[in-house]
Design an enzyme around this catalytic site. Sequence first.
Site, PDB file in Angstrom:
ATOM      1  CE  LYS A  98      49.882  14.118  31.455  1.00 39.87           C
ATOM      2  NZ  LYS A  98      50.112  14.129  30.034  1.00 39.87           N
ATOM      3  CD  GLU A 120      43.788  16.977  26.629  1.00 45.87           C
ATOM      4  OE1 GLU A 120      43.088  18.543  25.977  1.00 45.87           O
ATOM      5  OE2 GLU A 120      44.633  16.667  26.601  1.00 45.87           O
ATOM      6  CB  SER A 387      56.132  11.197  34.861  1.00 46.22           C
ATOM      7  OG  SER A 387      55.848   9.858  34.471  1.00 46.22           O
TER       8      SER A 387
END
Lengths: 401, 266
Positions: A98, A120, A387
């Site tokens: 991210k 968010e 990830s």
Amino acid sequence: MNPDIHFNSRMYPDTNGHFGPYGGRYVAETLMPALIELEAAYKQFLPDPEFQKALNILLKNYTGRPTPIFFAERLSRSIGGASIYLKREDLTHTGAHKINNTLGQTLLAKWMRKKKVIAETGAGQHGVATATTAALFGMECKIFMGVEDIQRQAPNVKRMELLGAEVVPVASGTGTLKDAMNEAMRYWVSAIRDTFYVIGSVAGPHPYPVMVREFQKIIGEESKIQIQELAGRLPDLLVACVGGGSNAMGLFFPFIEDQSVQMLGVEAAGTGIETGKHAATLNAGSVGVLHGSKSYVLQDENGQITEAHSISAGLDYPGVGPEHSLLKDINRVQYAAVTDQQALEAFSALCRLEGIIPALESSHALAAAMFEAKNRSKDDIILINLSGRGDKDLGIVGPLL
Amino acid sequence: MNRLKNSFETLKQNNDKALVGFVTAGDPDIETSLKIVTAMCENGMDILELGVPFSDPSADGPVIQRSSSRALKHDVSLKTVMDMIRKIRKITSIPIIIFSYYNPIMAYGIENFQPDAIAAGADGVLVVDLPLEESPELTSLWNQTDFSLINLVAPTTPKERMAKIASASSGFLYLVSKTGVTGSDGLDTSEIETQMNILRSVTDLPVCVGFGISTAEDVATVASMADGVVIGSAFERLIEENINSPELVSIIVQQTAEYKAATKQN
């Protein structure tokens, strides 16, 4: 249907942000001027060598890129099929891919002279990554998070607060990620003049899907070089989990035109697609409009969005990025779904066989890849996007394993 | 006969402005909702905006979000709304605008939407999340002209874009009075005035102003600048506050009449 050999990924999106019939900007006029401003800034600053230089220095020295590719030898041997390699996004600062995106978007916000960022978050990973880069750039930060998720992901709430962000609880709707995104959009409309909205996936209105892909494609670009150094050739199969789909787009995109490379996106089947409690939007959803773009969504016959279910909060989303919808329709990427239980088994296997605790999201990719590996020869190369790391999931996994 | 055009012409002749009332269809339930709408029609409302409830109303504030949730408890769909319009059309000749997010319309079927809406007695549609760039996918299917596409214009919309929006619209334009979601507090009259002046320079369409208008005083102020005043959250708040009261309908009647009195110019 055969893969469309004429597919040229550079053709997408078009000038209005459409990926074939998907994507676009389905938002109220109150947001349109802000999206047009964002698109102009994105087009102006991203190609700027100074912007790229600043971003690359941060990706290297702050995030720890490039992340390595690791040959999971014991895991591969235990299955007795293809050779499994892991792209180690779990080793980035904050522990998930991210941050590639939040660094890019927060830097863009800075260049646009915005003073505040909002985001968010569902599991909290994107919220933590945004709070982190906001702290790094000295910007005010608000994170919208559903009340259900605040309960489920308490350690990440604490992390965001330590990083100086304000966590805004969202009680409307189902109190989960989709509602947090609705609330962030509502807040953004009222604060549009000085606030930048950092969306965490390749979802939302144009230009977010293409912009987030551009910030995440470094995963695939690095992988392409690294796997050729390690294995001497391109992989046969890429595997990544898909919630909104940013880590998958990041890995897949640089390989899209390499026809020898197959791709598998893995959705969350929850307790099983047939039970109705799942987040398998591409496998079991239908075309609709949610959060500003047209894509597959989970909905009832009247067009009301239905609740998604997954053990993994990061995959627990009733929509999916529009580019994935196109890649599914043209058959360039296959999309499978893995249940909570299968993901847990894969989670366990990686912990014990390789000493790596994967995120529950990534465990879905792992489970599907392990299944694929079984039916392939050991000369085949499967590359999985690992990830994120799984420390955040110990509270969920602990009682189940 | 174009009801919207007629309505604005008649109002103009009477030196009056339009009271545009928004309510979510089926809130708090279908039967009560029909009573409320009927009462509004009979007590001075000039144009009805009937909201299709949606699970994810990202452009709406908490009041309309809650009204949407209440209606969804009764499974109110666009199909239900069409049925309601058929009933309302029997008791009133005022223009009826369907107010919806795009997803319920997609699920209904974009090919059937216009013919069904017209057959039910609707005069137009406002699709909150279908801006200028995306609206042709819906309107290109339309083959009847007596059906209006109402578009939003925001405080942040630049002049050239206003002109493009105006030329893609019919019936009237809906000027959002302030940045924010529906039901936001307070009224910025100087901002409305600025936007109105720009809009008047690019279009002859009537302009109705909405968002954040709740008192009769607000209505009078906005009516002095625009062709119509849109009240949504204020009605929904009344419904919510009096949801179990036997007086609910009469409270709505009284409020509608009060707003209507305020649109009339001296």
